[in-house]
Write an enzyme that holds these catalytic residues in place. Structure first.
Site, mmCIF file in Angstrom:
data_model
loop_
_atom_site.group_PDB
_atom_site.id
_atom_site.type_symbol
_atom_site.label_atom_id
_atom_site.label_comp_id
_atom_site.label_asym_id
_atom_site.label_seq_id
_atom_site.Cartn_x
_atom_site.Cartn_y
_atom_site.Cartn_z
ATOM 1 N N SER A 145 0.824 -1.210 0.000
ATOM 2 C CA SER A 145 0.000 0.000 0.000
ATOM 3 C C SER A 145 0.854 1.255 0.000
ATOM 4 C CB SER A 145 -0.844 0.059 1.280
ATOM 5 O OG SER A 145 -1.693 -1.027 1.376
ATOM 6 N N HIS A 167 -1.052 -3.048 -7.379
ATOM 7 C CA HIS A 167 -1.785 -2.625 -6.185
ATOM 8 C C HIS A 167 -3.292 -2.721 -6.414
ATOM 9 C CE1 HIS A 167 -2.878 0.644 -3.076
ATOM 10 N NE2 HIS A 167 -2.735 -0.516 -2.483
ATOM 11 N N GLU A 179 -3.546 -0.408 -9.692
ATOM 12 C CA GLU A 179 -2.420 0.498 -9.948
ATOM 13 C C GLU A 179 -1.211 -0.353 -10.328
ATOM 14 O OE1 GLU A 179 -3.392 4.324 -7.071
ATOM 15 O OE2 GLU A 179 -2.350 2.633 -6.173
ATOM 16 N N ASN A 217 -3.687 5.884 -2.354
ATOM 17 C CA ASN A 217 -3.359 5.995 -0.930
ATOM 18 C C ASN A 217 -2.687 7.313 -0.560
ATOM 19 O OD1 ASN A 217 -4.541 3.645 -0.183
ATOM 20 N ND2 ASN A 217 -2.680 2.410 -0.331
HETATM 21 N N1 CAA Z 1 -16.456 -9.641 -1.749
HETATM 22 C C1 CAA Z 1 -17.202 -9.850 -2.830
HETATM 23 N N2 CAA Z 1 -18.274 -9.124 -3.110
HETATM 24 C C2 CAA Z 1 -18.620 -8.145 -2.272
HETATM 25 C C3 CAA Z 1 -17.874 -7.851 -1.129
HETATM 26 C C4 CAA Z 1 -16.759 -8.668 -0.869
HETATM 27 N N3 CAA Z 1 -15.978 -8.499 0.198
HETATM 28 N N4 CAA Z 1 -18.452 -6.807 -0.499
HETATM 29 C C5 CAA Z 1 -19.506 -6.451 -1.222
HETATM 30 N N5 CAA Z 1 -19.610 -7.246 -2.298
HETATM 31 C C6 CAA Z 1 -20.600 -7.169 -3.375
HETATM 32 C C7 CAA Z 1 -21.981 -7.499 -2.874
HETATM 33 O O1 CAA Z 1 -22.273 -8.880 -3.051
HETATM 34 C C8 CAA Z 1 -22.863 -6.621 -3.705
HETATM 35 O O2 CAA Z 1 -23.185 -7.297 -4.880
HETATM 36 P P1 CAA Z 1 -24.732 -7.458 -5.218
HETATM 37 O O3 CAA Z 1 -25.138 -6.086 -5.710
HETATM 38 O O4 CAA Z 1 -24.767 -8.525 -6.247
HETATM 39 O O5 CAA Z 1 -25.414 -7.850 -3.953
HETATM 40 C C9 CAA Z 1 -22.001 -5.419 -4.064
HETATM 41 O O6 CAA Z 1 -20.657 -5.814 -3.833
HETATM 42 C C10 CAA Z 1 -22.357 -4.242 -3.199
HETATM 43 O O7 CAA Z 1 -22.233 -4.672 -1.851
HETATM 44 P P2 CAA Z 1 -23.304 -4.399 -0.710
HETATM 45 O O8 CAA Z 1 -24.636 -4.061 -1.306
HETATM 46 O O9 CAA Z 1 -23.230 -5.490 0.302
HETATM 47 O O10 CAA Z 1 -22.714 -3.190 0.055
HETATM 48 P P3 CAA Z 1 -22.419 -1.761 -0.449
HETATM 49 O O11 CAA Z 1 -23.307 -1.352 -1.555
HETATM 50 O O12 CAA Z 1 -22.392 -0.984 0.803
HETATM 51 O O13 CAA Z 1 -20.942 -1.879 -1.045
HETATM 52 C C11 CAA Z 1 -18.585 -1.744 -0.829
HETATM 53 C C12 CAA Z 1 -19.875 -2.394 -0.308
HETATM 54 C C13 CAA Z 1 -18.364 -2.157 -2.276
HETATM 55 C C14 CAA Z 1 -17.474 -2.262 0.032
HETATM 56 C C15 CAA Z 1 -18.757 -0.175 -0.763
HETATM 57 O O14 CAA Z 1 -19.127 0.196 0.528
HETATM 58 C C16 CAA Z 1 -17.489 0.559 -1.134
HETATM 59 O O15 CAA Z 1 -17.201 0.773 -2.302
HETATM 60 N N6 CAA Z 1 -16.730 1.006 -0.092
HETATM 61 C C17 CAA Z 1 -15.464 1.722 -0.293
HETATM 62 C C18 CAA Z 1 -14.365 0.730 -0.496
HETATM 63 C C19 CAA Z 1 -13.052 1.393 -0.736
HETATM 64 O O16 CAA Z 1 -12.890 2.611 -0.717
HETATM 65 N N7 CAA Z 1 -12.035 0.559 -0.955
HETATM 66 C C20 CAA Z 1 -10.672 1.010 -1.119
HETATM 67 C C21 CAA Z 1 -9.951 0.887 0.200
HETATM 68 S S1 CAA Z 1 -8.303 1.501 0.107
HETATM 69 C C22 CAA Z 1 -7.440 0.199 -0.502
HETATM 70 O O17 CAA Z 1 -7.933 -0.873 -0.741
HETATM 71 C C23 CAA Z 1 -5.994 0.450 -0.756
HETATM 72 C C24 CAA Z 1 -5.024 0.237 0.334
HETATM 73 O O18 CAA Z 1 -3.865 -0.031 0.006
HETATM 74 C C25 CAA Z 1 -5.359 0.390 1.753
HETATM 75 P P1 NAD Z 2 -3.784 -9.272 6.234
HETATM 76 O O1 NAD Z 2 -3.243 -9.017 7.586
HETATM 77 O O2 NAD Z 2 -5.246 -9.464 6.056
HETATM 78 O O3 NAD Z 2 -3.056 -10.560 5.578
HETATM 79 C C1 NAD Z 2 -1.679 -10.743 5.545
HETATM 80 C C2 NAD Z 2 -1.422 -12.252 5.547
HETATM 81 O O4 NAD Z 2 -0.036 -12.490 5.258
HETATM 82 C C3 NAD Z 2 -1.706 -12.914 6.911
HETATM 83 O O5 NAD Z 2 -2.658 -13.932 6.709
HETATM 84 C C4 NAD Z 2 -0.357 -13.508 7.337
HETATM 85 O O6 NAD Z 2 -0.481 -14.773 7.963
HETATM 86 C C5 NAD Z 2 0.357 -13.648 6.000
HETATM 87 N N1 NAD Z 2 1.819 -13.644 6.074
HETATM 88 C C6 NAD Z 2 2.611 -12.835 6.821
HETATM 89 N N2 NAD Z 2 3.906 -13.103 6.574
HETATM 90 C C7 NAD Z 2 3.926 -14.105 5.625
HETATM 91 C C8 NAD Z 2 4.968 -14.813 4.944
HETATM 92 N N3 NAD Z 2 6.246 -14.548 5.168
HETATM 93 N N4 NAD Z 2 4.619 -15.757 4.052
HETATM 94 C C9 NAD Z 2 3.315 -16.052 3.792
HETATM 95 N N5 NAD Z 2 2.294 -15.394 4.426
HETATM 96 C C10 NAD Z 2 2.595 -14.446 5.326
HETATM 97 O O7 NAD Z 2 -3.246 -8.071 5.322
HETATM 98 P P2 NAD Z 2 -3.908 -7.425 3.996
HETATM 99 O O8 NAD Z 2 -4.851 -6.374 4.416
HETATM 100 O O9 NAD Z 2 -4.345 -8.521 3.102
HETATM 101 O O10 NAD Z 2 -2.627 -6.680 3.386
HETATM 102 C C11 NAD Z 2 -1.631 -7.386 2.678
HETATM 103 C C12 NAD Z 2 -0.815 -6.409 1.858
HETATM 104 O O11 NAD Z 2 -1.684 -5.719 0.940
HETATM 105 C C13 NAD Z 2 -0.099 -5.320 2.665
HETATM 106 O O12 NAD Z 2 1.107 -4.992 2.030
HETATM 107 C C14 NAD Z 2 -1.102 -4.166 2.582
HETATM 108 O O13 NAD Z 2 -0.482 -2.912 2.777
HETATM 109 C C15 NAD Z 2 -1.616 -4.321 1.170
HETATM 110 N N6 NAD Z 2 -2.961 -3.766 0.902
HETATM 111 C C16 NAD Z 2 -3.926 -3.790 1.869
HETATM 112 C C17 NAD Z 2 -5.196 -3.287 1.571
HETATM 113 C C18 NAD Z 2 -6.313 -3.295 2.587
HETATM 114 O O14 NAD Z 2 -7.334 -2.648 2.370
HETATM 115 N N7 NAD Z 2 -6.187 -4.013 3.678
HETATM 116 C C19 NAD Z 2 -5.463 -2.784 0.288
HETATM 117 C C20 NAD Z 2 -4.440 -2.804 -0.684
HETATM 118 C C21 NAD Z 2 -3.187 -3.286 -0.361
#
Ligand code: CAA
Ligand code: NAD
Length: 312
Positions: A145, A167, A179, A217
């Site tokens: 991330s 990503h 990405e 991010n």
């Molecule tokens: N797996 C598979 N399908 C899923 C799911 C999951 N975990 N969660 C939801 N769905 C599906 C549902 O089945 C639903 O499909 P249907 O229309 O067929 O029922 C659809 O997606 C919409 O879901 P819901 O109606 O249950 O719920 P919602 O409308 O509130 O949507 C959400 C859920 C898609 C998660 C929405 O809330 C959303 O877009 N949230 C923002 C998510 C976001 O910003 N993600 C980025 C995070 S940052 C990141 O990932 C990067 C990083 O490195 C940290």
């Molecule tokens: P998570 O904690 O859900 O899962 C990580 C998994 O890796 C755990 O099950 C752990 O047992 C396993 N693990 C740790 N060390 C290991 C090793 N050496 N070999 C094999 N398995 C090992 O974490 P996550 O949220 O899935 O995040 C994973 C990566 O993806 C991170 O780099 C995170 O920054 C990135 N990411 C996270 C998100 C998010 O929304 N959580 C979105 C995009 C990218």
């Protein structure tokens, strides 16, 4: 019409008729939130996938969640033909295997995608070992991330030109963005193979330089951090901030719901890494409220509690 089409594209499940010519066997390392999602969409797209984790229980949980999610996709995509839906689920599950042995799994991979904990030392250790055993043509990619792809790739000196960032976004089966990150050493061939693979999974790939947080991010994490600071100062409650951003800015989730969804541990890992790298940047300064939640093991949805409680 245009807006309903956009809604389907943005919120619908990824699907694609593109086939990846170069990447057919994928090893996904890390069976948590992200790894299980990537394994699902790759298996769904007809790729042979091995999902690896150090923890067998995580793999069991991943298999159960993938099976449930595939059933959800099938119900939607084959609503008039349940028999086809069952075939789709069986086909995708048939493409998927699991393992606790990353080195063995990498031996037959065209692509190794790492999705383990957001810690450079742990990622280095893994890639260093994989670099010794993976075939020469195998591409390595990280789903990090916030870490530098070039920095991670230093552990795999044999394949600097076959190393990049892929990503994905959470939840992977639903979020269509990918990405694609190239370092100054990533070859054109590797870059093209990663882009093509992303399209084969039904994602929309964009390209970004290897900069902290890439596009999403770099914008999203400071926003989450500012929301927590706002509540820490007592300006508003978490619940009201979430209502505000959903109803006032049109976000599908408020920042506290989203932070819980991403994982507070992962959010802290990102902020701590950036605070070290950019000590003068106030946006990345440590946040007491976040650190306390993580210290208490309240990581969000995945542990049953974060800013909100969840059913386990
Ligand atoms: N797996 C598979 N399908 C899923 C799911 C999951 N975990 N969660 C939801 N769905 C599906 C549902 O089945 C639903 O499909 P249907 O229309 O067929 O029922 C659809 O997606 C919409 O879901 P819901 O109606 O249950 O719920 P919602 O409308 O509130 O949507 C959400 C859920 C898609 C998660 C929405 O809330 C959303 O877009 N949230 C923002 C998510 C976001 O910003 N993600 C980025 C995070 S940052 C990141 O990932 C990067 C990083 O490195 C940290
Ligand atoms: P998570 O904690 O859900 O899962 C990580 C998994 O890796 C755990 O099950 C752990 O047992 C396993 N693990 C740790 N060390 C290991 C090793 N050496 N070999 C094999 N398995 C090992 O974490 P996550 O949220 O899935 O995040 C994973 C990566 O993806 C991170 O780099 C995170 O920054 C990135 N990411 C996270 C998100 C998010 O929304 N959580 C979105 C995009 C990218």
């Amino acid at each position: 019409m245009a807006s309903s089409l956009l809604k389907v594209c943005v919120r619908g499940f990824s699907s694609s008729s593109v086939v990846s010519a170069t990447i057919k066997n994928v090893t996904v390392i890390g069976g948590g939130l992200m790894g299980s999602g990537v394994a699902q969409v790759a298996a769904q797209a007809g790729q042979k996938v091995t999902l690896v984790d150090v923890n067998e229980k995580v793999l069991d949980k991943a298999k159960a969640s993938i099976t449930g999610n595939l059933a959800r996709v099938a119900k939607k995509q084959f609503k008039d033909n349940p028999a086809e839906g069952e075939k789709f689920v069986a086909g995708a599950l048939g493409n998927l295997s699991t393992s606790t042995d990353a080195l063995e799994a990498a031996k037959s991979a065209d692509l190794v995608l790492e999705a383990i904990v957001e810690d450079i030392n742990v990622k280095h250790k893994l890639f260093g070992a994989l670099d010794q055993v993976a075939p020469q043509h195998t591409i390595f990619a990280s789903n990090t991330s916030s870490l530098s792809i070039e920095e991670i790739s230093k552990a795999a000196p044999n394949r600097k030109d076959r190393f990049g960032g892929l990503h994905f976004f959470n939840p992977v089966p639903v979020m269509r963005l990918l990405e694609v990150i190239r370092t100054p050493h990533t070859s054109e061939e590797t870059y093209k193979a990663m882009m093509e693979w992303g399209k084969a999974l039904g994602k929309v790939p964009i390209t970004c330089r290897d900069t902290p947080g890439f596009v999403v991010n770099r914008l999203l994490v400071p926003y989450l951090a500012e929301a927590i600071r706002l509540v820490e100062r007592g300006d508003a409650s978490a619940k009201d901030v979430d209502i505000a951003m959903k109803l006032g800015a049109g976000y599908p989730m408020g920042p506290f719901e989203l932070a819980d969804y991403v994982g507070l541990d992962t959010t802290k890992f990102i902020l701590d890494g950036w605070a070290k790298k950019f000590p003068d940047e106030p946006l990345f300064k440590p946040i007491k409220m976040l650190n306390e939640k993580v210290a208490q093991g309240k990581f969000g949805v995945k542990t049953g509690e974060g800013f909100y409680p969840y059913k386990k």
